[in-house]
Design a protein around this motif. Structure first.
Motif, PDB file in Angstrom:
ATOM      1  N   LEU A 228       0.676  -1.187  -0.124  1.00 47.60           N
ATOM      2  CA  LEU A 228      -0.176   0.001   0.048  1.00 47.60           C
ATOM      3  C   LEU A 228       0.920   1.180  -0.015  1.00 47.60           C
ATOM      4  CD1 LEU A 228      -2.602  -0.991   2.830  1.00 47.60           C
ATOM      5  CD2 LEU A 228      -3.048  -1.095   0.382  1.00 47.60           C
ATOM      6  N   LYS A 229       0.425   2.260  -0.749  1.00 45.97           N
ATOM      7  CA  LYS A 229       1.293   3.661  -0.751  1.00 45.97           C
ATOM      8  C   LYS A 229       0.849   4.121   0.330  1.00 45.97           C
ATOM      9  CE  LYS A 229       1.595   4.627  -5.792  1.00 45.97           C
ATOM     10  NZ  LYS A 229       2.955   4.855  -5.559  1.00 45.97           N
ATOM     11  N   PRO A 230       1.767   4.990   1.089  1.00 51.90           N
ATOM     12  CA  PRO A 230       1.338   5.881   2.072  1.00 51.90           C
ATOM     13  C   PRO A 230       0.042   6.487   2.223  1.00 51.90           C
ATOM     14  CG  PRO A 230       3.799   6.157   1.697  1.00 51.90           C
ATOM     15  CD  PRO A 230       3.088   5.097   0.651  1.00 51.90           C
ATOM     16  N   ALA A 231      -0.316   7.078   1.017  1.00 54.11           N
ATOM     17  CA  ALA A 231      -1.405   7.895   0.953  1.00 54.11           C
ATOM     18  C   ALA A 231      -2.811   7.055   0.875  1.00 54.11           C
ATOM     19  CB  ALA A 231      -1.504   8.508  -0.441  1.00 54.11           C
ATOM     20  N   THR A 232      -2.529   5.685   0.453  1.00 57.21           N
ATOM     21  CA  THR A 232      -3.823   4.648   0.506  1.00 57.21           C
ATOM     22  C   THR A 232      -3.918   4.392   2.067  1.00 57.21           C
ATOM     23  OG1 THR A 232      -2.849   4.069  -1.773  1.00 57.21           O
ATOM     24  CG2 THR A 232      -4.406   2.613  -0.538  1.00 57.21           C
ATOM     25  N   VAL A 233      -2.834   4.241   2.718  1.00 56.98           N
ATOM     26  CA  VAL A 233      -2.992   3.614   4.201  1.00 56.98           C
ATOM     27  C   VAL A 233      -3.728   4.885   5.168  1.00 56.98           C
ATOM     28  CG1 VAL A 233      -1.788   3.058   6.449  1.00 56.98           C
ATOM     29  CG2 VAL A 233      -1.058   1.997   4.215  1.00 56.98           C
ATOM     30  N   HIS A 234      -3.252   6.061   4.643  1.00 58.04           N
ATOM     31  CA  HIS A 234      -3.818   7.260   5.491  1.00 58.04           C
ATOM     32  C   HIS A 234      -5.069   7.561   4.995  1.00 58.04           C
ATOM     33  CE1 HIS A 234      -0.116   7.855   7.616  1.00 58.04           C
ATOM     34  NE2 HIS A 234       0.528   8.261   6.504  1.00 58.04           N
ATOM     35  N   ASN A 235      -5.388   7.453   3.759  1.00 57.68           N
ATOM     36  CA  ASN A 235      -6.826   7.598   3.173  1.00 57.68           C
ATOM     37  C   ASN A 235      -8.098   6.795   3.107  1.00 57.68           C
ATOM     38  OD1 ASN A 235      -5.695  10.593   3.012  1.00 57.68           O
ATOM     39  ND2 ASN A 235      -4.907  10.187   1.133  1.00 57.68           N
ATOM     40  N   SER A 236      -7.387   5.663   2.993  1.00 63.65           N
ATOM     41  CA  SER A 236      -8.393   4.491   2.357  1.00 63.65           C
ATOM     42  C   SER A 236      -8.347   3.205   3.183  1.00 63.65           C
ATOM     43  CB  SER A 236      -8.062   4.313   0.922  1.00 63.65           C
ATOM     44  OG  SER A 236      -8.450   5.400   0.059  1.00 63.65           O
ATOM     45  N   PHE A 237      -7.324   3.126   3.806  1.00 64.29           N
ATOM     46  CA  PHE A 237      -7.206   1.755   4.493  1.00 64.29           C
ATOM     47  C   PHE A 237      -7.529   1.899   5.907  1.00 64.29           C
ATOM     48  CE2 PHE A 237      -4.640  -1.752   6.206  1.00 64.29           C
ATOM     49  CZ  PHE A 237      -5.058  -2.703   5.711  1.00 64.29           C
ATOM     50  N   ALA A 238      -7.004   2.935   6.465  1.00 59.08           N
ATOM     51  CA  ALA A 238      -7.058   2.988   8.079  1.00 59.08           C
ATOM     52  C   ALA A 238      -7.181   4.187   8.494  1.00 59.08           C
ATOM     53  CB  ALA A 238      -5.740   2.658   8.844  1.00 59.08           C
ATOM     54  N   GLN A 239      -8.193   5.132   7.758  1.00 60.54           N
ATOM     55  CA  GLN A 239      -8.464   6.493   7.828  1.00 60.54           C
ATOM     56  C   GLN A 239      -8.812   6.798   9.359  1.00 60.54           C
ATOM     57  OE1 GLN A 239     -10.103   4.618   5.944  1.00 60.54           O
ATOM     58  NE2 GLN A 239     -12.445   5.168   5.907  1.00 60.54           N
ATOM     59  N   ASP A 240      -9.255   5.778  10.134  1.00 55.45           N
ATOM     60  CA  ASP A 240      -9.980   6.515  11.321  1.00 55.45           C
ATOM     61  C   ASP A 240      -8.868   5.873  12.446  1.00 55.45           C
ATOM     62  OD1 ASP A 240     -10.243   3.651  11.213  1.00 55.45           O
ATOM     63  OD2 ASP A 240     -12.159   3.655  11.913  1.00 55.45           O
ATOM     64  N   LEU A 241      -7.615   5.622  12.302  1.00 55.45           N
ATOM     65  CA  LEU A 241      -6.646   5.420  13.262  1.00 55.45           C
ATOM     66  C   LEU A 241      -5.605   6.686  13.291  1.00 55.45           C
ATOM     67  CD1 LEU A 241      -5.351   1.803  12.529  1.00 55.45           C
ATOM     68  CD2 LEU A 241      -7.314   2.669  13.910  1.00 55.45           C
ATOM     69  N   PRO A 242      -5.212   6.789  14.571  1.00 53.46           N
ATOM     70  CA  PRO A 242      -4.276   7.819  14.842  1.00 53.46           C
ATOM     71  C   PRO A 242      -3.157   7.592  14.095  1.00 53.46           C
ATOM     72  CG  PRO A 242      -4.963   6.701  16.975  1.00 53.46           C
ATOM     73  CD  PRO A 242      -5.537   5.942  15.955  1.00 53.46           C
ATOM     74  N   GLU A 243      -2.756   9.004  13.624  1.00 51.90           N
ATOM     75  CA  GLU A 243      -1.450   9.150  12.661  1.00 51.90           C
ATOM     76  C   GLU A 243      -0.370   8.176  12.939  1.00 51.90           C
ATOM     77  OE1 GLU A 243       1.259  12.372  10.272  1.00 51.90           O
ATOM     78  OE2 GLU A 243       0.092  13.206  12.218  1.00 51.90           O
ATOM     79  N   ASP A 244       0.132   8.115  14.241  1.00 53.95           N
ATOM     80  CA  ASP A 244       1.297   7.326  14.558  1.00 53.95           C
ATOM     81  C   ASP A 244       0.777   5.832  14.154  1.00 53.95           C
ATOM     82  OD1 ASP A 244       2.589   9.201  15.417  1.00 53.95           O
ATOM     83  OD2 ASP A 244       2.526   8.528  17.267  1.00 53.95           O
ATOM     84  N   ASP A 245      -0.534   5.291  14.398  1.00 52.76           N
ATOM     85  CA  ASP A 245      -0.689   3.785  13.971  1.00 52.76           C
ATOM     86  C   ASP A 245      -0.693   3.582  12.356  1.00 52.76           C
ATOM     87  OD1 ASP A 245      -0.773   3.443  16.822  1.00 52.76           O
ATOM     88  OD2 ASP A 245      -3.118   3.694  16.882  1.00 52.76           O
ATOM     89  N   ARG A 246      -1.399   4.634  11.768  1.00 51.87           N
ATOM     90  CA  ARG A 246      -1.233   4.697  10.322  1.00 51.87           C
ATOM     91  C   ARG A 246       0.222   4.563   9.821  1.00 51.87           C
ATOM     92  NH1 ARG A 246      -3.326   9.676   8.923  1.00 51.87           N
ATOM     93  NH2 ARG A 246      -4.088  10.268  11.118  1.00 51.87           N
ATOM     94  N   TRP A 247       0.977   5.474  10.447  1.00 51.06           N
ATOM     95  CA  TRP A 247       2.425   5.370   9.747  1.00 51.06           C
ATOM     96  C   TRP A 247       2.910   3.855  10.100  1.00 51.06           C
ATOM     97  CZ3 TRP A 247       4.425   7.613   6.129  1.00 51.06           C
ATOM     98  CH2 TRP A 247       4.018   9.070   5.816  1.00 51.06           C
TER      99      TRP A 247
END
Length: 242
Positions: free
Chosen positions: A138-157
């Motif tokens: 997954l591209k980073p933007a995909t994780v942040h915007n589409s895969f795990a968008q409701d998790l805290p930023e640290d968790d998404r990273w």
């Protein structure tokens, strides 16, 4: 009541730690929990591995739980895996025999159903790959915007940095088994899921005759809203232990 073991099977771009909030609560309630690795190489490899794992590691009743692509695996792994008595699907594929991941997502509105997959995925070769196969990250933007968008930023990273890739081949390989036709099932639908849209999840769940509940979460609702998944698993465990 016989002791029931809960086997939690993770999906693509994840590992067993994706079940941590759920596993902790189940363990606190006295249930035995296992989170085997999902190889993410294709159902013809992944399902037999889970079948073998469960058959060798567990005695007594089993509830198989699958997240995302893990649903594809448990559907095909239940046969021959010992005393499997129930299935739980969480933001998951519930395939019929002959269906593939890409077929199910086609036309669904999924964030991954795009003309050019390299806009949402990074593709890379891997040793021993069949001709033409690659791993998909997954591209980073995909994780942040589409895969795990409701998790805290640290968790998404953390997902971006530690994700386990799935092969493209795994997404075009059809399953052959349909455990949901003979076993009771429960389905948790993430209402904000952008990977497997809620409507697609519901259609599969209704076809399976599954007991459906909703979580107001993303594709990883078992992390952002774990109680809904916990409740579904407890219901399945009660049925399995009866």
């Amino acid at each position: 009541m016989p002791e029931v073991t809960i086997v939690l099977v993770h999906g693509a771009w994840a590992d067993g730690s994706s079940w941590n909030p759920v596993a902790r609560e189940l363990r606190n309630r006295g249930l035995s929990v296992l989170t085997p690795p999902n190889l993410l190489r294709g159902v013809n490899t992944d399902a037999p591995y889970v079948t073998s794992f469960v058959k060798q590691r567990v005695s007594g009743p089993v509830v198989l739980v699958g997240h995302s692509y893990g649903g594809f695996v448990v559907t095909n792994a239940a046969a021959g895996a010992g005393d499997v008595r129930a299935l739980v699907y969480v933001d998951a594929f519930i395939p019929d025999a002959g269906e593939t991941v890409f077929q199910i997502l086609g036309g669904s509105g999924s964030a991954l159903d795009v003309p050019d997959p390299t806009t949402v995925l990074d593709l890379a070769g891997y040793p021993g790959a069949p001709e033409g196969d690659v791993e998909a990250f997954l591209k980073p933007a995909t994780v942040h915007n589409s895969f795990a968008q409701d998790l805290p930023e640290d968790d998404r990273w953390r997902i971006v940095e530690s994700q386990r890739p799935i092969t493209l081949g795994a997404n075009v390989t059809p399953g052959t088994e349909t455990a949901w036709k003979s076993l009771p099932s429960w389905t948790v639908v993430g209402t904000e899921d952008l990977v497997i849209p809620p409507g697609t999840q519901r259609r599969m769940a209704e076809r399976a005759g599954s007991t459906i509940t909703e979580a107001p979460g993303s594709h990883v609702s078992m992390v952002s809203h774990p109680q809904v998944t916990i409740d579904a698993i407890l219901a399945a465990a009660e049925k399995a232990g009866g």
